[in-house]
Design an enzyme around this catalytic site. Sequence first.
Site, PDB file in Angstrom:
ATOM      1  N   HIS A   9       0.870  -1.182   0.000  1.00 57.35           N
ATOM      2  CA  HIS A   9       0.000   0.000   0.000  1.00 57.35           C
ATOM      3  C   HIS A   9       0.908   1.235   0.000  1.00 57.35           C
ATOM      4  O   HIS A   9       1.951   1.233   0.670  1.00 57.35           O
ATOM      5  CB  HIS A   9      -0.854   0.065   1.284  1.00 57.35           C
ATOM      6  CG  HIS A   9      -2.098  -0.757   1.269  1.00 57.35           C
ATOM      7  ND1 HIS A   9      -2.549  -1.439   2.386  1.00 57.35           N
ATOM      8  CD2 HIS A   9      -3.024  -0.982   0.292  1.00 57.35           C
ATOM      9  CE1 HIS A   9      -3.681  -2.055   2.086  1.00 57.35           C
ATOM     10  NE2 HIS A   9      -3.992  -1.802   0.833  1.00 57.35           N
ATOM     11  N   CYS A  63      -2.180   2.997   9.147  1.00 53.31           N
ATOM     12  CA  CYS A  63      -3.210   2.057   8.684  1.00 53.31           C
ATOM     13  C   CYS A  63      -4.383   1.965   9.652  1.00 53.31           C
ATOM     14  O   CYS A  63      -5.493   1.619   9.259  1.00 53.31           O
ATOM     15  CB  CYS A  63      -2.640   0.649   8.538  1.00 53.31           C
ATOM     16  SG  CYS A  63      -1.186   0.504   7.552  1.00 53.31           S
TER      17      CYS A  63
HETATM   18  N1  ARG Z   1      -3.661  -7.132   6.547  1.00 50.00           N
HETATM   19  C1  ARG Z   1      -4.078  -5.921   5.901  1.00 50.00           C
HETATM   20  C2  ARG Z   1      -4.043  -6.107   4.393  1.00 50.00           C
HETATM   21  O1  ARG Z   1      -3.156  -6.759   3.923  1.00 50.00           O
HETATM   22  C3  ARG Z   1      -3.230  -4.775   6.343  1.00 50.00           C
HETATM   23  C4  ARG Z   1      -3.710  -3.444   5.844  1.00 50.00           C
HETATM   24  C5  ARG Z   1      -2.809  -2.304   6.193  1.00 50.00           C
HETATM   25  N2  ARG Z   1      -3.377  -1.085   5.811  1.00 50.00           N
HETATM   26  C6  ARG Z   1      -2.731  -0.078   5.203  1.00 50.00           C
HETATM   27  N3  ARG Z   1      -3.381   1.027   5.000  1.00 50.00           N
HETATM   28  N4  ARG Z   1      -1.515  -0.199   4.749  1.00 50.00           N
HETATM   29  O2  ARG Z   1      -4.878  -5.634   3.669  1.00 50.00           O
END
Ligand code: ARG
Length: 272
Positions: free
Chosen positions: A163, A257
């Site tokens: 992300h 996050c």
């Molecule tokens: N386990 C989640 C996923 O893989 C973690 C999300 C983390 N969020 C972020 N905004 N980076 O989607």
Amino acid sequence: MPHILMCPPDFYGIEYEINPWMSRSRQADQPLAVKQWEGLVEILKSLGVKISLLTPQVGLPDLVFTANAALVYKQWAILSHFRYEQRQGEEPICAAWFEANGLTVERLPEGRFFEGAGDALYCGDTLIAGYRIRSDIHAQQLVGQLTDSRVIPLELMDGHYYHLDTCFCPLAPGKAIYFPGAFDDYGRTVLKELVPELIPVAAEEAHSFACNAVVVGSTVITNSGCPNLHRDLASRDFTPIETPLSEFVKAGGSAKCLTLRLDGEEAASWRV
Ligand code: ARG
């Protein structure tokens, strides 16, 4: 008053593996996750942030990562449509919360993937948009049309930085933190042109989620283990604060996050 959406980690855990950080054999310590999440909430409250809460749901462990609920722009919430079906169950819950709280929910057309503020961050009036691993580039262009914003799409090159908010964090218009290794040459060049004050983070601290920071005024909150970044920030008149978030790193997430800024990020020129 800054306003942030969060979700308590009542049903948080590593129940599936959708990024390289997650392993069901390396479970999160749920009581410790609760303590760490509460620690972040305390810091935010001490900074005068209003916190609103989503109701946690059994079977949706990643609902804690509210950054992925939507991209909030003025009174609109551009709803996420997750790449992995394990997270798609979060979508109606987030939509209902936004609708009940006075935001207008916009949905992208079928077949487009978009993971909200996890992949779309304003720096001034430009929307910097991560794509390929989760959000797709067409979705990002549609988000640009919906918000009437200039979109700069950047391909995310490293699965650990899946992300945009794991490798890039706007601090203010023209100022940001980034991990160069998450982008290609084009991405690095574009960021340098776009953001005059671009603070690089070393691989080791990027791995501690240094870039996954919550910015409130001139305070920058990160996971523990980012001392060099904190020194750089302090020398630039920011106030860094660290708080342990190890249990969320096990899911590939950290401070940023766990939050969704509802009144506009500090660096967004449209901020209300
Ligand atoms: N386990 C989640 C996923 O893989 C973690 C999300 C983390 N969020 C972020 N905004 N980076 O989607």
